[in-house]
Scaffold this active site. Structure first.
Site, PDB file in Angstrom:
ATOM      1  N   ASP A  13       0.812  -1.225   0.000  1.00 35.44           N
ATOM      2  CA  ASP A  13       0.000   0.000   0.000  1.00 35.44           C
ATOM      3  C   ASP A  13       0.844   1.274   0.000  1.00 35.44           C
ATOM      4  O   ASP A  13       0.444   2.302   0.543  1.00 35.44           O
ATOM      5  CB  ASP A  13      -0.969   0.010   1.201  1.00 35.44           C
ATOM      6  N   LYS A  16       1.816   1.950  -5.181  1.00 37.65           N
ATOM      7  CA  LYS A  16       2.355   1.326  -6.399  1.00 37.65           C
ATOM      8  C   LYS A  16       1.440   1.564  -7.596  1.00 37.65           C
ATOM      9  O   LYS A  16       1.901   1.781  -8.705  1.00 37.65           O
ATOM     10  CB  LYS A  16       2.528  -0.193  -6.194  1.00 37.65           C
ATOM     11  N   GLY A  40      -4.576  -4.394  -3.650  1.00 41.12           N
ATOM     12  CA  GLY A  40      -5.562  -3.346  -3.909  1.00 41.12           C
ATOM     13  C   GLY A  40      -4.780  -2.127  -4.337  1.00 41.12           C
ATOM     14  O   GLY A  40      -4.096  -1.520  -3.521  1.00 41.12           O
ATOM     15  N   HIS A  41      -4.808  -1.818  -5.629  1.00 43.00           N
ATOM     16  CA  HIS A  41      -4.029  -0.704  -6.165  1.00 43.00           C
ATOM     17  C   HIS A  41      -4.982   0.399  -6.608  1.00 43.00           C
ATOM     18  O   HIS A  41      -5.822   0.182  -7.472  1.00 43.00           O
ATOM     19  CB  HIS A  41      -3.165  -1.170  -7.339  1.00 43.00           C
ATOM     20  N   ARG A 142       2.748 -29.245  -6.144  1.00 44.13           N
ATOM     21  CA  ARG A 142       2.521 -29.819  -7.476  1.00 44.13           C
ATOM     22  C   ARG A 142       1.139 -30.441  -7.623  1.00 44.13           C
ATOM     23  O   ARG A 142       0.948 -31.416  -8.327  1.00 44.13           O
ATOM     24  CB  ARG A 142       3.649 -30.817  -7.817  1.00 44.13           C
ATOM     25  N   GLN A 223       1.838  -6.216  -3.082  1.00 43.36           N
ATOM     26  CA  GLN A 223       2.347  -6.307  -1.704  1.00 43.36           C
ATOM     27  C   GLN A 223       3.639  -5.483  -1.537  1.00 43.36           C
ATOM     28  O   GLN A 223       3.764  -4.445  -2.149  1.00 43.36           O
ATOM     29  CB  GLN A 223       2.560  -7.766  -1.288  1.00 43.36           C
ATOM     30  N   THR A 238       3.029 -12.576   2.903  1.00 45.52           N
ATOM     31  CA  THR A 238       2.201 -13.202   1.883  1.00 45.52           C
ATOM     32  C   THR A 238       2.964 -14.415   1.345  1.00 45.52           C
ATOM     33  O   THR A 238       4.071 -14.709   1.804  1.00 45.52           O
ATOM     34  CB  THR A 238       1.806 -12.186   0.794  1.00 45.52           C
ATOM     35  N   THR A 300      -9.798  -5.234   1.699  1.00 45.65           N
ATOM     36  CA  THR A 300     -10.605  -5.795   2.789  1.00 45.65           C
ATOM     37  C   THR A 300     -11.327  -4.732   3.607  1.00 45.65           C
ATOM     38  O   THR A 300     -12.116  -5.063   4.486  1.00 45.65           O
ATOM     39  CB  THR A 300      -9.706  -6.600   3.751  1.00 45.65           C
ATOM     40  N   GLY A 301     -11.044  -3.468   3.357  1.00 46.76           N
ATOM     41  CA  GLY A 301     -11.697  -2.398   4.115  1.00 46.76           C
ATOM     42  C   GLY A 301     -11.211  -2.299   5.556  1.00 46.76           C
ATOM     43  O   GLY A 301     -11.771  -1.566   6.360  1.00 46.76           O
ATOM     44  N   ASP A 303      -8.854  -1.103   8.654  1.00 47.93           N
ATOM     45  CA  ASP A 303      -8.004   0.045   8.970  1.00 47.93           C
ATOM     46  C   ASP A 303      -6.558  -0.403   8.899  1.00 47.93           C
ATOM     47  O   ASP A 303      -6.210  -1.483   9.373  1.00 47.93           O
ATOM     48  CB  ASP A 303      -8.279   0.523  10.404  1.00 47.93           C
ATOM     49  N   LYS A 330       3.109  10.175  -0.726  1.00 43.66           N
ATOM     50  CA  LYS A 330       2.284  10.689   0.380  1.00 43.66           C
ATOM     51  C   LYS A 330       3.015  11.664   1.300  1.00 43.66           C
ATOM     52  O   LYS A 330       2.724  11.740   2.498  1.00 43.66           O
ATOM     53  CB  LYS A 330       1.667   9.518   1.167  1.00 43.66           C
TER      54      LYS A 330
HETATM   55  P1  GDP Z   1      -0.773   0.248  -3.573  1.00 43.05           P
HETATM   56  O1  GDP Z   1      -1.390  -0.998  -3.052  1.00 43.05           O
HETATM   57  O2  GDP Z   1       0.702   0.308  -3.329  1.00 43.05           O
HETATM   58  O3  GDP Z   1      -1.112   0.537  -5.009  1.00 43.05           O
HETATM   59  O4  GDP Z   1      -1.398   1.440  -2.716  1.00 43.05           O
HETATM   60  P2  GDP Z   1      -2.956   1.625  -2.342  1.00 43.05           P
HETATM   61  O5  GDP Z   1      -3.672   2.074  -3.553  1.00 43.05           O
HETATM   62  O6  GDP Z   1      -3.457   0.452  -1.605  1.00 43.05           O
HETATM   63  O7  GDP Z   1      -2.836   2.787  -1.260  1.00 43.05           O
HETATM   64  C1  GDP Z   1      -2.237   3.991  -1.559  1.00 43.05           C
HETATM   65  C2  GDP Z   1      -3.276   5.125  -1.373  1.00 43.05           C
HETATM   66  O8  GDP Z   1      -2.620   6.368  -1.368  1.00 43.05           O
HETATM   67  C3  GDP Z   1      -4.296   5.221  -2.494  1.00 43.05           C
HETATM   68  O9  GDP Z   1      -5.502   5.669  -1.961  1.00 43.05           O
HETATM   69  C4  GDP Z   1      -3.695   6.265  -3.438  1.00 43.05           C
HETATM   70  O10 GDP Z   1      -4.685   6.948  -4.199  1.00 43.05           O
HETATM   71  C5  GDP Z   1      -3.057   7.189  -2.448  1.00 43.05           C
HETATM   72  N1  GDP Z   1      -1.848   7.892  -2.906  1.00 43.05           N
HETATM   73  C6  GDP Z   1      -0.844   7.444  -3.699  1.00 43.05           C
HETATM   74  N2  GDP Z   1       0.147   8.348  -3.774  1.00 43.05           N
HETATM   75  C7  GDP Z   1      -0.247   9.401  -3.007  1.00 43.05           C
HETATM   76  C8  GDP Z   1       0.351  10.651  -2.639  1.00 43.05           C
HETATM   77  O11 GDP Z   1       1.479  10.978  -3.024  1.00 43.05           O
HETATM   78  N3  GDP Z   1      -0.374  11.448  -1.798  1.00 43.05           N
HETATM   79  C9  GDP Z   1      -1.595  11.121  -1.308  1.00 43.05           C
HETATM   80  N4  GDP Z   1      -2.221  11.960  -0.492  1.00 43.05           N
HETATM   81  N5  GDP Z   1      -2.186   9.954  -1.642  1.00 43.05           N
HETATM   82  C10 GDP Z   1      -1.520   9.110  -2.457  1.00 43.05           C
HETATM   83  P1  IMO Z   2      -0.979  -4.248  -2.120  1.00 45.05           P
HETATM   84  O1  IMO Z   2      -0.537  -4.800  -3.450  1.00 45.05           O
HETATM   85  C1  IMO Z   2      -1.006  -4.699   2.219  1.00 45.05           C
HETATM   86  C2  IMO Z   2      -1.091  -8.794   3.782  1.00 45.05           C
HETATM   87  C3  IMO Z   2      -2.360  -9.261   4.486  1.00 45.05           C
HETATM   88  C4  IMO Z   2      -1.761 -10.240   5.483  1.00 45.05           C
HETATM   89  C5  IMO Z   2      -0.629 -10.881   4.687  1.00 45.05           C
HETATM   90  C6  IMO Z   2      -0.977 -12.236   4.083  1.00 45.05           C
HETATM   91  O2  IMO Z   2      -2.268  -3.504  -2.180  1.00 45.05           O
HETATM   92  O3  IMO Z   2       0.136  -3.488  -1.482  1.00 45.05           O
HETATM   93  P2  IMO Z   2      -2.468 -12.934   2.001  1.00 45.05           P
HETATM   94  O4  IMO Z   2      -3.942 -12.749   1.740  1.00 45.05           O
HETATM   95  O5  IMO Z   2      -1.587 -12.315   0.972  1.00 45.05           O
HETATM   96  O6  IMO Z   2      -2.101 -14.362   2.290  1.00 45.05           O
HETATM   97  O7  IMO Z   2      -2.216 -12.156   3.393  1.00 45.05           O
HETATM   98  O8  IMO Z   2      -0.289  -9.956   3.660  1.00 45.05           O
HETATM   99  N1  IMO Z   2      -1.319  -8.277   2.416  1.00 45.05           N
HETATM  100  C7  IMO Z   2      -1.245  -6.972   2.096  1.00 45.05           C
HETATM  101  N2  IMO Z   2      -1.056  -5.881   2.871  1.00 45.05           N
HETATM  102  N3  IMO Z   2      -1.138  -4.562   0.883  1.00 45.05           N
HETATM  103  C8  IMO Z   2      -1.301  -5.644   0.098  1.00 45.05           C
HETATM  104  O9  IMO Z   2      -1.313  -5.573  -1.257  1.00 45.05           O
HETATM  105  C9  IMO Z   2      -1.405  -6.921   0.698  1.00 45.05           C
HETATM  106  N4  IMO Z   2      -1.600  -8.183   0.229  1.00 45.05           N
HETATM  107  C10 IMO Z   2      -1.520  -8.998   1.293  1.00 45.05           C
HETATM  108  O10 IMO Z   2      -3.021  -8.191   5.120  1.00 45.05           O
HETATM  109  O11 IMO Z   2      -1.181  -9.551   6.558  1.00 45.05           O
HETATM  110 MG    MG Z   3      -2.907  -1.629  -1.798  1.00 47.71          MG
END
Ligand code: GDP
Ligand code: IMO
Ligand code: MG
Length: 427
Positions: A13, A16, A40-41, A142, A223, A238, A300-301, A303, A330
């Site tokens: 998160d 990416k 979740g991107h 396998r 991840q 993971t 997953t929603g 926090d 950020k």
């Molecule tokens: P990812 O899993 O690495 O793709 O990241 P996520 O999308 O799960 O979480 C990153 C969150 O930060 C998302 O809501 C993006 O829209 C937001 N985001 C990404 N870059 C920035 C930034 O530079 N500033 C702010 N305020 N939000 C950002």
């Molecule tokens: P992105 O690509 C943050 C965490 C889960 C759990 C562990 C194992 O959005 O950065 P899994 O379901 O993969 O077996 O869970 O990894 N996890 C993540 N945490 N961002 C993710 O993906 C994640 N994908 C898995 O919360 O702790």
């Molecule tokens: Mg994410």
């Protein structure tokens, strides 16, 4: 310009999706190499927000071919609903390519993920419950089902029966669940076959040929480094390799083709699920980071746990991935703090430790050693160049760069594509 890898430098998160989308307009292929719909991107384009789980973020750039590599695990129902969701919003997804060697997340893998976590109780990993771990376990054992198996009913049936022989024993005798009928699973999987057929391809050949023709290929990690099955905080990880080496095994492209490895690094730290996290905050600062940063899981929603920047982790990510650059995201979220603590080392059982300890016991005991950096109060979300940033924000970035072991080549100051300061071009 051959291949680039873009990956998470912390616990996922990091942003990416945004970074990949930003480069997507200038590259020919964006390839997911590991993970599945546990990711979740988030990508924000103008006033449109997209949450991608399985599809590479390049799918939103019209000139770019999105690829799901052999290292990814694919839940066909999730994939098809993600595709139709994008189609309804006018996004053309017809260029998508899926490796025939990618493994399928079957319904029983999802069941096993959920019941295992329930069984672990207090010791659970906090997985996303998407069947990721059990699918990779089947691959290694396998007894996995691959995308190409959907096109041979007899092989598919034999493989599903073999996998369920053992799993049904465990489900019924250990977990007290009902057995899963092989023929129902086969029927469900066959129902996806024709819908997926147009996308299935020999992605290894296509990607290597593209590189021979000097096309630009971007590998998008899911991840993050500390969630890596080998290099992360095992067992709270993971089940795949988000680190740079995973881009090779997960796509069939050799390491000599990769010229740049970009680590996406949040200006503070977050983590979802269980496991050690030295700089985690349980006070109002943690609450404020969560609120201002919108730190709630896209998948997953849940926090996200929040804490200050940890330079020990950044240095580790630079090392295990051979990072050439960081993309700091950020930074805008930190606006308003008078002073910002940054973890520069750990104290473990009374000793100062500069690098990530290899012993999990030591890491669980690690206490952050903080250095205080002066904060800023000016709005930085409109900054376009490094010099537009207030002096203290510039100094924060420079300090992080010095501590982290690779140059910071871009800075995110907001979620939008254009809310980025480019320092060194990636392409
Ligand atoms: P990812 O899993 O690495 O793709 O990241 P996520 O999308 O799960 O979480 C990153 C969150 O930060 C998302 O809501 C993006 O829209 C937001 N985001 C990404 N870059 C920035 C930034 O530079 N500033 C702010 N305020 N939000 C950002
Ligand atoms: P992105 O690509 C943050 C965490 C889960 C759990 C562990 C194992 O959005 O950065 P899994 O379901 O993969 O077996 O869970 O990894 N996890 C993540 N945490 N961002 C993710 O993906 C994640 N994908 C898995 O919360 O702790
Ligand atoms: Mg994410």
């Amino acid at each position: 310009m051959p291949a680039l890898v873009l990956l998470g430098a912390q616990w996922g998160d990091e942003g990416k999706g945004k970074a990949t989308d930003l480069l997507g307009g200038s590259v020919d292929y964006v390839v997911r190499y590991q993970g599945g719909n546990n990711a979740g991107h988030t990508v924000v384009v103008g006033d449109q927000k997209y949450a991608l789980h399985l599809l590479p973020s390049g799918i939103l750039s019209p000139g770019c071919t999105p690829v799901i590599g052999n290292g990814v695990v694919v839940d066909p129902s999730v994939l098809l609903s993600e595709l139709s969701g994008l189609n309804e919003r006018g996004v053309d997804t017809s260029k998508l390519l899926i490796s025939g060697n990618a493994h399928i997340i079957t319904p029983y893998n999802v069941t096993v993920d959920k019941v295992t976590e329930r069984f672990l109780g207090k010791r659970k990993i906090g997985t996303t419950g998407r069947g990721i771990g059990p699918t990779y376990a089947d691959k290694i054992n396998r007894v996995g089902i691959r995308v190409q198996d959907l096109y041979d009913e007899s092989i598919l049936t034999q493989k599903v029966e073999a996998a369920l022989d053992v799993k049904n024993q465990i489900l019924t005798k250990l977990y007290n669940r009902r057995a899963i009928a092989a023929d129902q699973v086969v029927e469900e999987l066959l129902g996806y076959a024709e819908k997926l057929r147009p996308y299935v391809a020999d992605t290894v050949l296509i990607l290597n040929q593209a590189l021979e023709q000097d096309k630009v290929v971007l590998f998008e990690g899911g991840q993050g480094t500390l969630l890596d099955i080998d290099h992360g905080t095992y067992p709270f990880v993971t089940s795949s390799n988000p680190t740079a080496g995973g881009a090779c095994t997960g796509t069939g492209v050799g390491p000599t083709k990769i010229s740049r490895v970009i680590g996406i690094l949040k200006a503070y730290t977050t983590r979802v699920g269980a496991g050690p996290f030295p700089t985690e905050l349980f006070d109002e600062d943690g609450e404020a980071l969560r609120r201002i940063g919108g730190e709630r899981g896209v998948t997953t929603g849940r926090d996200r746990r929040c804490g200050w920047f940890d330079a020990v982790i950044a240095r580790y990510a630079a090392r295990v991935n051979g990072l050439t650059d960081f993309f700091l995201t950020k930074l805008d979220v930190l606006t308003g703090w008078e002073q910002i603590p940054v973890c520069v080392a750990y104290e473990i059982d009374g000793k100062r430790v500069e690098e990530l300890p290899y012993s999990q016991t030591d890491f669980h005991h690690a206490k952050p050693v903080y250095e205080m950096l002066p904060g800023w109060s000016e709005d930085i979300s409109k900054a376009k160049t490094f010099s537009d940033l207030p002096k203290n924000a510039q100094n924060y970035v420079k300090a992080l760069e010095e501590m982290s072991g690779a140059p910071i080549s871009a800075i995110g100051v907001g979620p939008g594509r254009d809310e980025t300061i480019e320092i060194n071009s990636f392409l």
